[in-house]
Design a protein around this motif. Structure first.
Motif, mmCIF file in Angstrom:
data_model
loop_
_atom_site.group_PDB
_atom_site.id
_atom_site.type_symbol
_atom_site.label_atom_id
_atom_site.label_comp_id
_atom_site.label_asym_id
_atom_site.label_seq_id
_atom_site.Cartn_x
_atom_site.Cartn_y
_atom_site.Cartn_z
ATOM 1 N N ARG A 59 0.849 -1.189 0.000
ATOM 2 C CA ARG A 59 0.000 0.000 0.000
ATOM 3 C C ARG A 59 0.884 1.238 0.000
ATOM 4 N NH1 ARG A 59 -3.063 -3.345 4.112
ATOM 5 N NH2 ARG A 59 -5.114 -3.739 3.216
ATOM 6 N N LYS A 67 -1.602 8.840 10.081
ATOM 7 C CA LYS A 67 -2.434 8.468 8.925
ATOM 8 C C LYS A 67 -2.184 7.034 8.473
ATOM 9 C CE LYS A 67 -2.961 13.149 7.260
ATOM 10 N NZ LYS A 67 -2.255 14.196 6.522
ATOM 11 N N PHE A 89 -3.883 -8.836 2.595
ATOM 12 C CA PHE A 89 -3.825 -8.172 1.286
ATOM 13 C C PHE A 89 -2.531 -8.504 0.536
ATOM 14 C CE2 PHE A 89 -3.167 -4.208 -1.279
ATOM 15 C CZ PHE A 89 -4.226 -4.396 -2.142
ATOM 16 N N GLU A 110 -9.038 -4.861 -1.983
ATOM 17 C CA GLU A 110 -8.619 -3.971 -0.891
ATOM 18 C C GLU A 110 -9.788 -3.740 0.064
ATOM 19 O OE1 GLU A 110 -6.884 -2.826 1.263
ATOM 20 O OE2 GLU A 110 -5.695 -1.155 0.482
ATOM 21 N N ARG A 111 -9.561 -3.990 1.341
ATOM 22 C CA ARG A 111 -10.582 -3.782 2.367
ATOM 23 C C ARG A 111 -10.468 -2.379 2.987
ATOM 24 N NH1 ARG A 111 -13.534 -7.336 5.380
ATOM 25 N NH2 ARG A 111 -12.399 -9.032 4.415
ATOM 26 N N PRO A 113 -10.762 1.248 3.686
ATOM 27 C CA PRO A 113 -11.633 2.253 3.070
ATOM 28 C C PRO A 113 -10.802 3.354 2.394
ATOM 29 C CG PRO A 113 -12.197 1.899 5.396
ATOM 30 C CD PRO A 113 -10.890 1.219 5.152
ATOM 31 N N ASP A 114 -11.421 4.102 1.481
ATOM 32 C CA ASP A 114 -10.674 5.196 0.842
ATOM 33 C C ASP A 114 -10.413 6.304 1.867
ATOM 34 O OD1 ASP A 114 -12.911 6.911 0.997
ATOM 35 O OD2 ASP A 114 -13.675 6.173 -0.904
ATOM 36 N N ARG A 115 -9.571 7.247 1.473
ATOM 37 C CA ARG A 115 -9.076 8.238 2.427
ATOM 38 C C ARG A 115 -10.208 9.016 3.098
ATOM 39 N NH1 ARG A 115 -5.217 11.072 -0.579
ATOM 40 N NH2 ARG A 115 -3.626 9.572 -0.004
ATOM 41 N N ILE B 20 3.465 -0.421 -6.962
ATOM 42 C CA ILE B 20 4.255 -0.035 -5.792
ATOM 43 C C ILE B 20 5.532 -0.872 -5.817
ATOM 44 C CG2 ILE B 20 4.298 -0.089 -3.252
ATOM 45 C CD1 ILE B 20 1.280 0.329 -3.301
ATOM 46 N N CYS B 23 5.728 -3.980 -3.502
ATOM 47 C CA CYS B 23 4.565 -4.878 -3.498
ATOM 48 C C CYS B 23 4.841 -6.098 -4.373
ATOM 49 C CB CYS B 23 3.349 -4.112 -4.009
ATOM 50 S SG CYS B 23 1.955 -5.156 -4.428
ATOM 51 N N TRP B 25 2.736 -8.494 -5.383
ATOM 52 C CA TRP B 25 1.726 -8.700 -6.453
ATOM 53 C C TRP B 25 2.015 -7.774 -7.629
ATOM 54 C CZ3 TRP B 25 -0.146 -13.125 -5.859
ATOM 55 C CH2 TRP B 25 -0.640 -13.598 -4.648
ATOM 56 N N MET B 61 -7.998 6.575 -9.080
ATOM 57 C CA MET B 61 -9.317 6.528 -8.445
ATOM 58 C C MET B 61 -10.462 6.603 -9.444
ATOM 59 S SD MET B 61 -8.676 8.479 -4.879
ATOM 60 C CE MET B 61 -10.345 8.502 -4.242
ATOM 61 N N PRO B 65 -11.783 3.111 -7.334
ATOM 62 C CA PRO B 65 -12.012 4.087 -6.258
ATOM 63 C C PRO B 65 -11.254 3.774 -4.956
ATOM 64 C CG PRO B 65 -14.086 3.394 -7.261
ATOM 65 C CD PRO B 65 -13.028 2.527 -7.836
ATOM 66 N N ARG B 66 -10.934 2.504 -4.711
ATOM 67 C CA ARG B 66 -10.159 2.165 -3.523
ATOM 68 C C ARG B 66 -8.701 2.552 -3.656
ATOM 69 N NH1 ARG B 66 -12.484 -1.171 0.540
ATOM 70 N NH2 ARG B 66 -14.642 -0.542 0.431
ATOM 71 N N CYS B 67 -8.296 2.846 -4.874
ATOM 72 C CA CYS B 67 -6.938 3.288 -5.145
ATOM 73 C C CYS B 67 -5.911 2.267 -4.650
ATOM 74 C CB CYS B 67 -6.693 4.653 -4.499
ATOM 75 S SG CYS B 67 -5.326 5.532 -5.276
ATOM 76 N N SER B 68 -6.157 0.998 -4.983
ATOM 77 C CA SER B 68 -5.222 -0.059 -4.580
ATOM 78 C C SER B 68 -4.317 -0.399 -5.765
ATOM 79 C CB SER B 68 -6.005 -1.286 -4.122
ATOM 80 O OG SER B 68 -6.810 -1.767 -5.179
ATOM 81 N N PHE B 69 -3.240 -1.106 -5.459
ATOM 82 C CA PHE B 69 -2.247 -1.421 -6.475
ATOM 83 C C PHE B 69 -1.924 -2.910 -6.437
ATOM 84 C CE2 PHE B 69 -1.917 2.927 -5.156
ATOM 85 C CZ PHE B 69 -1.934 3.604 -6.363
#
Lengths: 177, 96
Positions: A59, A67, A89, A110-111, A113-115, B20, B23, B25, B61, B65-69
């Protein structure tokens, strides 16, 4: 941002062994694909140098512990992800099925939550804690689970897969509060 | 502004990978693209400074929207989130 942070293989090996031992002692398993796992451990050490703490290697960290606290490894999402998908993850931690080779670790959703949602939730939590409670109306913010074998209590959405104290399985937990 | 790194290979359209550096994955996804011999562009989001990083995150996003990589965007049409080996192979081997 500085690239090319290198960590020695001795350091990786040392942390790998420590995490493996700690995981076993608390009823968790590291991913049995040791090459994969060592790469993640290396990522933890890189992030330790970058940020001063073990930010999740999979992440994007802000570099501000306030944060990033929820994604310091082991992250807040590890256990719900272990329960739902059988791995965290990153797939650093896996359940028994994956550990025993009966299932393959895979990339999971991804679990976290967004910012915006995270910031909102942290404000709400603070308000809930400081709000005065009427006598006799106590309601815990999370369910509390009790290990019927050793009495260990855990306030979380679901009991752990294995009791970290006595290693009893999840089905030995009962709802306590 | 940020720059995408280019990896040369067969042209299967505009393949962009947001990743990333630490990372595993993400690394598996890069390796799969290289094994498939596909040309693509990528950026390691964690190595960017704050402003370009926010720019990339806003872009990601829109798709995820979760902005994961890893997040992969193909031809500005299709988005694949995570190391989804079968889906990536299917999207890039048979022309999507």
């Amino acid at each position: 941002m500085v690239d090319n942070i290198r960590v020695t293989s001795e350091k990786v090996e040392g942390l790998y062994r420590k995490l493996d031992r700690d995981a076993r002692n608390a009823g968790y398993n590291l991913n049995p694909d040791t090459a994969f796992t060592r790469e993640l451990v290396e990522g933890l050490l890189v992030n330790e140098k970058r940020y001063g703490y073990w930010a999740c290697p999979c992440r994007v960290a802000e570099g501000d512990i306030e944060k990033d606290r929820d994604i310091v490894c082991p992250c807040d999402y590890r256990d719900p992800d272990l329960a739902e998908f059988g791995s965290c993850f990153c797939a650093l931690y896996v359940d028994d099925e994956i550990k025993n080779g009966n299932k393959k670790a895979r990339s999971i959703p991804e679990r976290r939550p967004d910012r915006e949602t995270r910031e909102h939730a942290s404000k709400e939590k603070e308000e809930a804690i400081t709000r005065p409670q009427e006598a006799g109306s106590f309601k815990p913010r999370l369910p509390v689970w009790r290990c019927t074998v050793c009495g260990y209590l855990a306030a979380r959405e679901e009991p752990p897969l294995v009791c970290p104290i006595c290693k009893a399985k999840k089905d030995r937990f009962e709802r306590f509060l | 502004m940020y720059e995408l790194e280019r990896v040369e290979g067969d042209n299967r359209g505009d393949v962009r990978l947001y990743a990333i550096s630490t990372c595993v994955w993400c690394r598996r996804t890069k390796k799969l693209l290289e094994d498939l011999g596909v040309g693509y562009s990528y950026v390691f989001v964690d190595l960017l400074d704050r402003d370009p990083r926010s720019e990339v995150e806003a872009e990601v996003m829109k798709w995820n929207p979760r902005c994961s990589f890893p997040t992969m965007v193909i031809d500005n049409k299709r988005c694949i989130v995570g190391f989804q080996e079968e889906e990536i192979r299917e999207a890039l081997t048979y022309g999507g």
